[in-house]
Design a protein around this motif. Structure first.
Motif, mmCIF file in Angstrom:
data_model
loop_
_atom_site.group_PDB
_atom_site.id
_atom_site.type_symbol
_atom_site.label_atom_id
_atom_site.label_comp_id
_atom_site.label_asym_id
_atom_site.label_seq_id
_atom_site.Cartn_x
_atom_site.Cartn_y
_atom_site.Cartn_z
ATOM 1 N N LEU A 175 29.583 32.105 149.503
ATOM 2 C CA LEU A 175 29.605 31.271 148.310
ATOM 3 C C LEU A 175 30.782 30.329 148.444
ATOM 4 O O LEU A 175 31.904 30.764 148.723
ATOM 5 N N ASP A 176 30.505 29.044 148.279
ATOM 6 C CA ASP A 176 31.570 28.078 148.461
ATOM 7 C C ASP A 176 31.693 27.194 147.227
ATOM 8 O O ASP A 176 30.811 26.388 146.949
ATOM 9 N N ASN A 177 32.767 27.398 146.477
ATOM 10 C CA ASN A 177 33.090 26.546 145.334
ATOM 11 C C ASN A 177 31.909 26.374 144.366
ATOM 12 O O ASN A 177 31.531 25.264 144.015
ATOM 13 N N VAL A 178 31.317 27.512 143.966
ATOM 14 C CA VAL A 178 30.113 27.462 143.131
ATOM 15 C C VAL A 178 30.463 27.216 141.665
ATOM 16 O O VAL A 178 31.335 27.880 141.103
ATOM 17 N N ALA A 201 19.860 28.829 138.754
ATOM 18 C CA ALA A 201 20.257 27.718 139.614
ATOM 19 C C ALA A 201 21.742 27.452 139.397
ATOM 20 O O ALA A 201 22.253 27.698 138.312
ATOM 21 N N TYR A 202 22.441 27.015 140.439
ATOM 22 C CA TYR A 202 23.847 26.641 140.240
ATOM 23 C C TYR A 202 23.974 25.133 140.309
ATOM 24 O O TYR A 202 23.100 24.451 140.838
ATOM 25 N N ASP A 203 25.059 24.600 139.746
ATOM 26 C CA ASP A 203 25.167 23.150 139.594
ATOM 27 C C ASP A 203 25.855 22.482 140.779
ATOM 28 O O ASP A 203 25.552 21.353 141.128
ATOM 29 N N ASP A 204 26.813 23.184 141.363
ATOM 30 C CA ASP A 204 27.627 22.526 142.391
ATOM 31 C C ASP A 204 28.136 23.567 143.377
ATOM 32 O O ASP A 204 28.173 24.750 143.073
ATOM 33 N N GLY A 205 28.537 23.113 144.540
ATOM 34 C CA GLY A 205 28.986 24.026 145.584
ATOM 35 C C GLY A 205 27.786 24.503 146.384
ATOM 36 O O GLY A 205 26.693 23.933 146.271
#
Ligand SMILES: Nc1ncnc2c1ncn2[C@@H]1O[C@H](COP(=O)(O)OP(=O)(O)OP(=O)(O)O)[C@@H](O)[C@H]1O
Ligand SMILES: [Mg+2]
Lengths: 243, 219
Positions: free
Chosen positions: A4-7, A52-56
């Motif tokens: 996981l990178d900067n989620v 869903a994630y927004d960024d990263g």
């Protein structure tokens, strides 16, 4: 294997994950602890694309997790999930719950799936409950079937979201025992839990998160016994000595 | 009473022809309304805005127009547009479409009553939308949907009499024809009522059995 990178993730104006980064290696057992609402479930749900994630970015091996892409099915086959409230299919027997994915998602022949399913039931100590429906099982038994259902997909990792929080106290042990046996066999696991003693004993690494970020992480035994951050100390004190 | 029995024996055969058509209209429109209702319901819960709205508008449209007007429209107006249907076809299609609105509301309520955790569990083992519907949601929704479905069947049986307005010689229409030819209103309409009851009472019994079955426990 899971990166996981900067989620970042928001629900409306509620910024729930604020740059969450970590790497989970193959065979590693990671426990996530943190106060209610800190985003623990959201992390897990983003990893297998229920949210869903927004960024990263989130990657399972080489595959980027994207809830709206076809590849999400592949992600979910590789990373299973065990829920706080079991979520077994009440209209199917214990065995059918376990074979549902292998037969209908993976296209495994029925007799082979059932044979594997029986072995898995025996493995979680429920060989004799093959034809029982979930409402006829205790909470602990249901959660063990749910673990067998996750295992049946032959996943590379399993995510546990507070697997013992909905159980009566006397049933917590039987579920933790099954999880411990998985740990001993080298299964990769990410476990959100309030069972600090269990985490200290079984996990390789502990993550304390609050308000959508990691506050402290480290080897489980060390960090859960002698946390460095005041917020972690405070949280652990409240969890282990509620009064 | 004596009179009634002799009348009954005399007119029963003709009325039974009406019963046949009543059953035909009811079953035909029941099947059509079930299929269409399921389509509307699935569109409503698809999560795709265009489908959701299309179904919503269509269903409200159907609900807002009396069945009899829909029947007139199909039987009398469609031929002007080059679509000529027999009275029987018009009746089945008209009632089927009209009732699909009620069916869809029932199905949708049943689908939405299923715990969201079921969908997540199914997703988490890699199931897609169709498979989740087919193998997880619909089999569980059936128990919620069935009792109201039975009531809809009873309403459809009675509303099949509206097919008489577009010349289908079903039970109510046969009764009226015989009555106006013989002036034996009492005997004839009593028989018509009894024949309807003979069809609807067993259905009501079935509904109450279903309700009890599903109220007391699993599956
Ligand atoms: N589907 C959703 N819609 C809106 N807000 C949500 C949703 N899911 C979670 N949230 C919000 O996101 C925040 C984090 O929720 P999350 O469930 O990840 O917390 P948690 O750490 O798992 O807490 P708990 O220990 O209570 O399970 C909370 O404020 C919650 O209200
Ligand atoms: Mg949670």
């Amino acid at each position: 294997m899971i990166v996981l990178d900067n989620v970042h993730k928001s629900f409306g104006s509620n910024h729930v994950l604020r740059g969450f980064s970590t790497r989970i290696e193959k065979g590693e057992i990671v426990c996530i602890i943190g106060p209610s609402g800190s985003g623990k479930s959201t992390v897990l749900r983003c990893i297998n694309g229920l949210e869903a994630y927004d960024d990263g970015s989130i990657r399972i091996g080489e595959t980027r997790v994207d809830r709206d892409s076809k590849s999400i099915v592949d992600v979910r086959k590789r990373v299973s999930m065990v829920f706080q409230r079991f979520n077994l299919f009440p209209h199917r027997t214990a065995l059918e719950n376990i074979t549902e994915g292998p037969i209908y998602v993976k296209g495994e022949p029925r007799d082979r799936a059932e044979e594997r399913g029986r072995k898995l039931l025996a493995r979680v100590g429920l060989a004799e409950k093959e034809t029982a429906h979930p409402p006829q099982l205790s909470g602990g038994q249901q959660q063990r079937v749910a673990i067998a259902r996750a295992l049946a997909m032959e996943p590379e990792a399993i995510l546990f979201d507070e697997p013992t929080s909905a159980l009566d106290p006397e049933m917590v042990g039987e579920v933790l025992a099954v999880m411990k046996s998985l740990a001993e066999e080298g299964m990769t696991m990410v476990i959100v839990t309030h069972e600090i003693a269990f985490a200290r004993e079984v996990a390789d690494r502990a993550i304390f998160m609050d308000q959508g970020v990691i506050v402290e992480e480290g080897p489980a035994r060390e960090m859960l016994s002698a946390p460095k951050q005041p917020r972690t100390q405070d949280f652990l004190r409240r969890v282990t000595h509620p009064i | 009473m004596q009179r009634f029995l002799t009348d009954a024996a005399e007119y029963l055969p003709i009325l039974m022809q009406g019963v046949g058509l009543t059953i035909l209209v009811t079953i035909g429109s029941l099947i059509l309304s079930t299929v269409l209702g399921l389509v509307w319901a699935l569109m409503r819960v698809s999560g795709i805005k265009v489908l959701d709205w299309t179904a919503k508008i269509f269903v409200n449209f159907i609900r807002g127009v009396p069945i009899i007007v829909q029947l007139f429209y199909i039987y009398f107006v469609l031929p002007d547009m080059g679509i000529a249907l027999s009275a029987m076809q018009s009746a089945i299609i008209g009632l089927g479409i009209a009732y699909s609105a009620y069916q869809s509301e029932n199905f949708r309520a049943g689908i939405q009553a299923i715990d969201h955790g079921q969908i997540e569990a199914a997703q988490s083992i890699g199931m897609g939308w169709w498979m989740i519907m087919r193998r997880v949601i619909l089999p569980q929704a059936i128990r919620i949907v069935l009792p109201p479905y039975g009531n809809i069947m009873i309403m459809m049986l009675k509303d099949s009499s509206q097919a008489s307005t577009i010349t289908v010689a079903e039970l109510a229409m046969q009764g009226k024809l015989i009555a106006s030819a013989t002036f034996k209103n009492t005997s004839v309409f009593t028989m018509v009522a009894i024949l309807y009851l003979c069809m609807s009472l067993p259905l009501m019994y079935l509904v109450s059995r279903l309700e009890k079955h599903y109220a007391t426990g699993r599956r």
